[in-house]
Design an enzyme around this catalytic site. Structure first.
Site, PDB file in Angstrom:
ATOM      1  CG  PHE A 291      -1.611  -1.312   1.455  1.00  0.00           C
ATOM      2  CD1 PHE A 291      -2.291  -1.976   0.439  1.00  0.00           C
ATOM      3  CD2 PHE A 291      -1.518  -1.928   2.691  1.00  0.00           C
ATOM      4  CE1 PHE A 291      -2.883  -3.213   0.655  1.00  0.00           C
ATOM      5  CE2 PHE A 291      -2.097  -3.165   2.920  1.00  0.00           C
ATOM      6  CZ  PHE A 291      -2.776  -3.812   1.905  1.00  0.00           C
ATOM      7  CB  CYS A 292       2.325   3.525  -1.584  1.00  0.00           C
ATOM      8  SG  CYS A 292       2.323   3.073  -3.326  1.00  0.00           S
ATOM      9  CB  ALA A 293       2.397   2.556   3.895  1.00  0.00           C
TER      10      ALA A 293
END
Length: 461
Positions: free
Chosen positions: A383-385
């Site tokens: 999740f781009c985290a």
């Protein structure tokens, strides 16, 4: 978010009967998709945290304006003047939506990522930046020209404030500083203590920017009440398509820095010098950082969404969303194989974003089965985290990983998660179908065979 907002949200959830509230009308609500097992079903869009469907109201407003579209700030013709007025009225609408201060500027950008990169480009010399490892990459990565301190993931809101206070108190040398923090996590949905973090930042001479990408679609955001210096958000998460975003807040750093993009619109006067060069006088308004032809339709769609959400009433929207959150969380709690990811614990206030893992399942395989066999769209991966998800999954936050699905085959464990997210346009049936599908997949397994293709699980044909 802040303790006061959390208390108000809880009171609202009990004061408004969510059973009496209808979801807002969104595009795609009647779209049907084929099932690999045969037949079709109405698509359950449960990936709002990536891009929310457009509100029907927004689409209608844009369609009504589209024939009158014209160039902005550059034409004497009627359509140009009309478009210019609409563009600037949209700026005022966004300022009102965010409860900005009279001296604040609203700059239109392409997205939250673009907004934070713009702010990173205007930081004063020797500025220090403080950011938690829990941030989305849009907040974690833009600060390449500053001295950055990455703070470990806190396990309570109070720990977040204390961690920031210690870091700011220990900084050397004592100069300009900026804190970047999310309002609601794009992984866990948990609300962060923004007001308290802003107070800590200001007490130590620092400024603060709020990444409201996941907060603004779910809760009212008041720049004044939270006392943040800037707020950034994206239209595509606020039920507004066409790729536009906002950076709103204090004007001084924006006015003192060179334009983010050099070109027409940002310049007020340009003259040749005798030595053959050019002298430029840049605008001091928001136009300074809006060079080029702006995305008028994207900007107007944001303003339309702001009006639609305000008129619908956040009290009603919050109460209904809390009802959906309870439905999902209570349903998942009945499945022992499911582990919901959380920083602050089960009782933490949150928006409609929930990530989880399922024992014995590869995340890509599970998400593929939800789509192919139930017509449910969720997201899987990091999740781009990356640092946050890896911390929550018990690995080292610095471990390498990809944003997309893993290379693991169906049935193999992968260090990724599944995310379900929803909002103002989500019908009860969609989350009920999701809970039922999770229970059936865990108890009975997938009905179809799957294979890995270019890193993703897909139905085998």
């Amino acid at each position: 978010m802040s303790a006061s907002l959390n208390t108000a949200a809880a009171a609202t959830a009990t004061a408004v009967d969510p059973a009496c509230a209808e979801p807002l009308a969104v595009l795609g609500r009647d779209v049907t998709v084929p099932l690999v097992t045969g037949g079709e079903v109405t698509y359950a869009a449960l990936d709002y945290a990536a891009s929310a469907p457009a509100l029907q109201r927004v689409w209608d407003d844009v369609a009504a304006y589209a024939p009158y579209y014209g160039s902005v700030h550059r034409g004497a013709g009627y359509l140009s003047q009309l478009s210019t007025d609409l563009f600037e009225q949209s700026r005022a609408t966004v300022a009102e939506f965010l409860d900005c201060r009279p001296t604040d500027q609203v700059v239109f950008t392409r997205s939250t990522t673009d907004s934070l990169n713009l702010l990173a480009a205007v930081l004063p010399a020797d500025c220090q930046v403080f950011v938690f490892e829990t941030e989305h990459h849009a907040s974690l990565l833009p600060w390449t020209n500053a001295q950055v301190t990455y703070l470990n993931a806190p396990r309570t809101p109070d720990e977040a404030v204390a961690t920031l206070e210690r870091a700011l108190a220990d900084r050397e040398p004592y100069g300009p500083a900026l804190v970047c923090v999310t309002g609601a996590s794009n992984v866990t949905g948990e609300l962060w203590p923004v007001k308290e973090l802003a107070a800590a930042a200001h007490a130590h001479g620092a400024r603060i920017v709020l990444d409201a990408a996941q907060l603004a679609p779910h809760h009212p955001v008041s720049v004044r009440e939270l006392d943040v210096d800037w707020v950034a958000f994206s239209g595509h998460k606020l039920y507004a398509p066409f790729g536009s975003g906002v950076l709103a807040g204090r004007a001084d750093w924006l006015q003192e820095a060179e334009p983010y993009l050099a070109g027409g619109g940002a310049s007020r006067k340009v003259a040749r010098r005798e030595d053959g060069g050019v002298d430029v006088e840049w605008h001091t308004t928001a136009a300074r950082h809006e060079a080029g032809s702006p995305n008028v339709i994207g900007v107007y769609s944001i303003a339309s969404a702001c009006r639609a959400l305000t008129e619908a009433g956040f009290d009603t929207l919050v109460a209904r969303e809390q009802h959906l959150i309870r439905t999902v969380r209570e349903g998942l709690a009945e499945v022992p194989a499911v582990r919901v990811l959380s920083l602050f614990g089960d009782d933490a206030p949150r928006v409609g974003v929930i990530s989880f893992v399922v024992d014995g399942w590869n995340s890509s395989h599970f998400a593929a089965a939800l789509s192919a066999e139930y017509g449910i769209g969720v997201r899987d991966g990091l999740f781009c985290a990356h640092p946050l998800v890896r911390t929550l999954l018990g690995s080292e936050p610095q471990a390498q990983g990809e944003c997309g699905a893993p290379e693991a085959a169906p049935g193999e464990r992968s260090l990724n998660a599944i995310r379900v997210s929803f909002g103002a346009g989500t019908p009860d049936e969609h989350v009920e179908r999701f809970v039922r599908a999770v229970k059936e997949l865990v108890s009975d397994g997938a009905k179809w065979q799957y294979r890995t293709e270019e890193g993703r699980c897909v139905p085998a044909v």
